[in-house]
Design an enzyme around this catalytic site. Structure first.
Site, PDB file in Angstrom:
ATOM      1  N   MET A   1       0.839  -1.198   0.000  1.00 12.24           N
ATOM      2  CA  MET A   1       0.000   0.000   0.000  1.00 12.24           C
ATOM      3  C   MET A   1       0.873   1.245   0.000  1.00 12.24           C
ATOM      4  SD  MET A   1      -2.874   1.050   2.821  1.00 12.24           S
ATOM      5  CE  MET A   1      -3.802   2.582   2.693  1.00 12.24           C
TER       6      MET A   1
ATOM      7  N   GLY B   1       1.597  -5.143   8.377  1.00 12.22           N
ATOM      8  CA  GLY B   1       1.680  -3.713   8.080  1.00 12.22           C
ATOM      9  C   GLY B   1       0.853  -3.335   6.876  1.00 12.22           C
ATOM     10  N   ASP B   2       1.518  -2.770   5.860  1.00 12.46           N
ATOM     11  CA  ASP B   2       0.818  -2.353   4.639  1.00 12.46           C
ATOM     12  C   ASP B   2       1.042  -3.322   3.490  1.00 12.46           C
ATOM     13  OD1 ASP B   2       3.463  -1.858   4.164  1.00 12.46           O
ATOM     14  OD2 ASP B   2       3.250   0.297   3.779  1.00 12.46           O
ATOM     15  N   GLU B   3       1.465  -4.556   3.806  1.00 13.37           N
ATOM     16  CA  GLU B   3       1.759  -5.547   2.773  1.00 13.37           C
ATOM     17  C   GLU B   3       0.649  -6.595   2.659  1.00 13.37           C
ATOM     18  OE1 GLU B   3       5.703  -7.257   3.034  1.00 13.37           O
ATOM     19  OE2 GLU B   3       6.373  -5.534   4.210  1.00 13.37           O
TER      20      GLU B   3
END
Length: 336
Positions: A214, A255-257
């Site tokens: 992201m 996280g953002d993965e």
């Protein structure tokens, strides 16, 4: 248990872990990840794992150190030290796997361990899995290590209860799904990826892996607060999932993965089409409490078997292309 055998330093470490675990709230997968990391450190081991029972198999549902690359691995319970631990409900120590007929030697050699301790995880009076510490060296562990681990296994059992007491869903589901977005987590992603890989090898099928990062989450958190960041992650997960076929899997890797297993793609054109579809869905307007938030992501992919036939190779290829896109693309959605 004789706590006098546990040093004050170790007790302080365990109390510290308990504080860290409490900060995880009801995130069971996060609790398990933390416990494996701290358990490895406290026992000076080379790796640690939490393996949960799924029917007749144990699934590596959290792992650290030398065990981390085996996340999602499934092993039969029967004819193993873990199986005997589950049956007897006691901690078991193997000083040297080559001299121990209780262990699954083939699996131990695959992982690279030479000694280990296995403890049962008891939840609501049922053994639901094992906590295991691993060493590359024979004779690494002793009875004092077991004392420490019994305290750690009791800690995670208590947190399992806390995380599950208001839930109707089964433990395995809770442990393999992300608490924020509701989609599968890193553990289940690797479990399904290993199964998909085995199926593709057997049937000579193709499939794809997409890794997705992201863009802008830190800026959203900094400018609008973490509630907005969480809402953006939840919306992204929902939109990715809505873009996929029923046979595909999307997981939050941390996280953002995110990771996607595209089970039915046959070539590069097919997987690029899927990435384009996901990108179009993400580009639709999104607002949180009246504030517009752009949802953008960098995506990379790997195709079995054209880009490789081994799990690590495929993941590395997908990550590499994703980071290239993140670094070099000039507009959202470009696929390299």
């Amino acid at each position: 248990m004789n706590l006098n055998k546990v040093s004050n330093d170790k007790l302080l470490e365990i109390i510290g872990v308990q504080t860290e675990v409490a900060q995880q709230g009801l995130d069971l997968s996060g609790i398990m990840d933390l416990v494996t990391q701290r358990t490895q450190q406290i026992t000076n081991a080379d790796g640690a794992s939490i393996e949960l029972i799924e029917k007749t198999e144990l699934v590596y549902s959290a792992a650290s150190g030398m065990a981390e690359k085996f996340l999602g691995l499934r092993l039969h319970i029967a004819n193993s030290l873990s199986g005997e631990c589950i049956q007897k409900r006691v901690a078991l120590l193997s000083h040297d796997i080559e001299l121990d007929d209780r262990v699954n030697k083939e699996a131990c050699r695959q992982i690279g361990l030479n000694s280990m301790i296995v403890l049962p995880l008891v939840f609501r009076n049922d053994v639901v899995g094992v906590l295991k510490v691993l060493s590359k060296k024979a004779n690494h562990f002793d009875e004092d290590s077991i004392q420490v681990l019994e305290l750690m296994s009791g800690l995670i059992a208590a947190e399992m209860f806390n995380a599950m007491r208001n839930e109707e869903s089964e433990l395995f589901h809770k442990a393999t799904h992300d608490s924020l977005t509701g989609i599968s987590n890193r553990s289940l992603f690797y479990d399904r990826l290993r199964q998909q890989l085995a199926k593709a090898m057997r049937k000579q099928d193709n499939f794809g892996i997409i890794t997705l990062d992201m863009d802008g989450l830190k800026e959203i958190n900094d400018q609008l607060g973490h509630r907005a960041g969480d809402a953006a992650l939840q919306e992204m997960a929902m939109r990715i999932k809505s873009s996929l076929r029923e046979s595909d899997t999307v997981s939050r890797l941390g996280g953002d993965e995110f990771g996607i297993i595209a089970a039915t793609v046959v070539d590069r054109e097919d997987i690029r089409s899927l990435i384009h579809r996901v990108d179009l869905e993400l580009s639709k307007p999104f607002a949180f409490e009246g504030q517009a938030i752009p949802l953008k992501a960098s995506m990379g992919y790997a195709l079995f078997s054209e880009d490789g036939i081994e799990l690590e190779v495929l993941i590395e290829k997908a990550d590499k292309t994703m980071y290239e896109v993140k670094k070099e693309r000039k507009s959202p959605g470009t696929v390299r």
